[in-house]
Design a protein around this motif. Structure first.
Motif, PDB file in Angstrom:
ATOM      1  N   LYS A 177       3.871   6.576  -4.763  1.00  0.00           N
ATOM      2  CA  LYS A 177       3.817   6.834  -6.197  1.00  0.00           C
ATOM      3  C   LYS A 177       2.828   7.957  -6.514  1.00  0.00           C
ATOM      4  O   LYS A 177       3.076   8.794  -7.391  1.00  0.00           O
ATOM      5  N   ASP A 178       1.703   7.985  -5.796  1.00  0.00           N
ATOM      6  CA  ASP A 178       0.657   8.981  -6.052  1.00  0.00           C
ATOM      7  C   ASP A 178       0.891  10.299  -5.323  1.00  0.00           C
ATOM      8  O   ASP A 178       0.025  11.176  -5.320  1.00  0.00           O
ATOM      9  N   GLY A 203     -10.065   6.262  10.919  1.00  0.00           N
ATOM     10  CA  GLY A 203     -11.145   6.092   9.950  1.00  0.00           C
ATOM     11  C   GLY A 203     -10.840   6.759   8.616  1.00  0.00           C
ATOM     12  O   GLY A 203     -11.097   6.191   7.547  1.00  0.00           O
ATOM     13  N   LYS A 204     -10.280   7.971   8.695  1.00  0.00           N
ATOM     14  CA  LYS A 204      -9.959   8.715   7.474  1.00  0.00           C
ATOM     15  C   LYS A 204      -8.927   7.974   6.628  1.00  0.00           C
ATOM     16  O   LYS A 204      -9.118   7.789   5.410  1.00  0.00           O
ATOM     17  N   TYR A 205      -7.834   7.542   7.259  1.00  0.00           N
ATOM     18  CA  TYR A 205      -6.779   6.891   6.491  1.00  0.00           C
ATOM     19  C   TYR A 205      -7.159   5.461   6.093  1.00  0.00           C
ATOM     20  O   TYR A 205      -6.740   4.964   5.039  1.00  0.00           O
ATOM     21  N   ILE A 251       0.831  -1.207   0.000  1.00  0.00           N
ATOM     22  CA  ILE A 251       0.000   0.000   0.000  1.00  0.00           C
ATOM     23  C   ILE A 251       0.867   1.258   0.000  1.00  0.00           C
ATOM     24  O   ILE A 251       0.595   2.214  -0.737  1.00  0.00           O
ATOM     25  N   LEU A 252       1.917   1.252   0.788  1.00  0.00           N
ATOM     26  CA  LEU A 252       2.771   2.438   0.897  1.00  0.00           C
ATOM     27  C   LEU A 252       3.412   2.824  -0.430  1.00  0.00           C
ATOM     28  O   LEU A 252       3.554   4.008  -0.747  1.00  0.00           O
ATOM     29  N   SER A 311      -9.372   1.965  -0.466  1.00  0.00           N
ATOM     30  CA  SER A 311      -9.567   2.351  -1.870  1.00  0.00           C
ATOM     31  C   SER A 311      -8.446   1.853  -2.764  1.00  0.00           C
ATOM     32  O   SER A 311      -8.608   1.776  -3.990  1.00  0.00           O
ATOM     33  N   LEU A 312      -7.320   1.494  -2.162  1.00  0.00           N
ATOM     34  CA  LEU A 312      -6.174   1.012  -2.940  1.00  0.00           C
ATOM     35  C   LEU A 312      -6.089  -0.511  -3.000  1.00  0.00           C
ATOM     36  O   LEU A 312      -5.204  -1.065  -3.663  1.00  0.00           O
TER      37      LEU A 312
END
Length: 482
Positions: A427-428, A471-473, A421-422, A479-480
């Motif tokens: 990358k983004d 919750g936010k993260y 994930i990282l 989503s990834l």
């Protein structure tokens, strides 16, 4: 009085060592029949120097260049023959068409092939020429499927190759996607794009491009070699053995294909067959690059040809002194391809663990290896070797998130998931400054994904952050997910 000459000496003829072009031409043909192309090209070049207007000798040298994979040099000679020496040597048009096809310049290949069929419809290579035209036109019956601008492709292809060789995979991907869109039948671009995606960790997308090649261009050697490498990295041993068995029965004629085959077998640790191909190329005068001599040295060493391996390693060091320390005799046992068989996230995790244990030698060894390294890996290695003293805030955050996870967990699978994930977040260009928040969210999502449910409140408390932050993260992490 001087010494009397013997009867034998009196009868002997004195032959001055002055050879003409035909002498070297014959020597070159003999070397060519023995498949010693480097020696053959040297003799033919000498013959051409002595008889520069002899179109037959020039044509034979062009043929040797083709067999050596020097397609552009071959076409230069063939063009010279037609333009300056003998326009009636019509077979040159077919030879040029064949060279252009190997270079991927299909429009130019088509022009030369149709010119040959027009001016010499019953020529010696009529059947082969018709097969080539069929191959060039079989994808589209309504309009020409050829290159819009061959020069444009050459420039882009060279630029993409340079980006791949310097491990600038993201930049290579952008350029290769552009090439694939403009020239959808240029399979080399598909294969290189597949490799680039693989080395940045997007394995499924990499396989999709290979699948496209194998469906639309069955038997593509580069695609099969790349697929073998993918399965090797993924540790799918049954698949590796299956494809290796198929490729072991392939006997390509083109130098480039032999090199690809030999280097691929060396990379996956099949040293005997790798040595056979790479050694044969060397004996035939193939002038390889640093990577060629690297794998030749490795395959020689691990097949017991130690002296030759040492000799080839001298060529590696001559090309790149940074390779000192990564000699095959310094790599023993199962470790010889341990790094090469890792996925991207495993390699990132290994670098992280080496930082934690202050094992900088291992990181330096990896830095010197021929394993292609993504930009992220290179930056992570640079960070590690700087003893964490870095001005790269983004890389500092990347490391600190992993470090926070390390404090709270020893689960290898959590780290592999987190690095997967990282690297997407990195990358983004997503901000990673809230180390504890990101670490908590990664831990939370992974636990729930692996049937180890935990509440956001509990995980927030463990990592010293708020429930809202988790919750936010966590939402971004989910989503990834694939």
């Amino acid at each position: 009085m001087g010494k009397q000459l013997s009867k034998q000496q009196k009868n002997a003829q004195v032959v001055p060592f002055l050879q003409d072009g035909q002498y070297y031409y014959n020597k070159g043909l003999k070397a060519y029949r023995e498949q010693n192309y480097q020696k053959a090209s040297k003799y033919l070049q000498k013959a051409v120097d002595l008889d520069p207007m002899d179109s037959v000798k020039l044509s034979q040298l062009a043929t040797i260049y083709t067999d050596m994979g020097k397609y552009s040099q071959s076409n230069e000679l063939l063009s010279y023959i037609l333009d300056e020496l003998d326009k009636d040597m019509t077979e040159c048009h077919y030879f040029m068409a064949n060279n252009y096809a190997h270079l991927g310049l299909f429009q130019e290949a088509y022009k030369c092939a149709t010119e040959y069929s027009k001016i010499d419809p019953y020529g010696e290579f009529t059947e082969e020429n018709e097969d080539l035209i069929d191959l060039l036109t079989m994808e589209d019956d309504d309009e020409e499927p050829f290159l819009k601008d061959p020069d444009d492709l050459i420039l882009k292809q060279d630029a993409a190759k340079s980006l791949l060789e310097s491990s600038q995979f993201e930049e290579a991907i952008n350029l290769l996607e552009e090439i694939v869109e403009e020239y959808p039948e240029f399979w080399s671009a598909h294969n290189n794009l597949s490799l680039a995606y693989f080395y940045v960790g997007e394995v499924e997308k990499a396989k999709q491009y290979l699948q496209t090649v194998l469906e639309r261009n069955p038997g593509n050697l580069h695609a099969y070699c790349n697929l073998l490498v993918f399965y090797y990295y993924e540790r799918q041993d049954d698949k590796v053995q299956e494809i290796a068995k198929v490729l072991s029965n392939v006997h390509p004629l083109i130098f480039e294909h032999r090199y690809k085959l030999g280097a691929t077998f060396a990379l996956v640790g099949h040293y005997p067959i790798a040595y056979r191909w790479l050694r044969s190329l060397y004996k035939q005068g193939f002038e390889g690059d640093e990577v060629f001599y690297y794998w030749l040295s490795y395959s020689a060493y691990f097949t017991g040809n130690v002296a030759f391996a040492e000799q080839m390693w001298e060529r590696v060091i001559k090309e790149n002194k940074d390779k000192e320390g990564s000699e095959p005799w310094n790599v023993t046992g199962d470790a010889k391809h341990r790094v090469g068989s890792m996925t991207l996230e495993e390699r990132l995790y290994a670098i992280f663990l080496a930082i934690q244990t202050n094992n900088l030698n291992e990181i330096q060894q990896y830095q010197l290896s021929t394993v292609p390294q993504s930009q992220l890996e290179k930056e992570f290695v640079k960070f590690a070797l700087s003893n964490n003293d870095s001005t790269d805030d983004k890389m500092i955050s990347f490391y600190q998130i992993a470090n926070s996870l390390f404090v709270h967990s020893e689960q290898d699978e959590l780290f592999l998931f987190s690095f997967r994930i990282l690297m997407k977040l990195y990358k983004d260009n997503i901000t990673l400054q809230n180390h504890q928040g990101w670490a908590a969210a990664l831990d939370y999502v992974w636990r729930n994904k692996t049937n180890q449910p935990i509440s956001q409140a509990t995980i927030a408390s463990q990592y010293g952050t708020s429930v809202a932050t988790v919750g936010k993260y966590a939402k971004l992490v989910k989503s990834l997910l694939p």
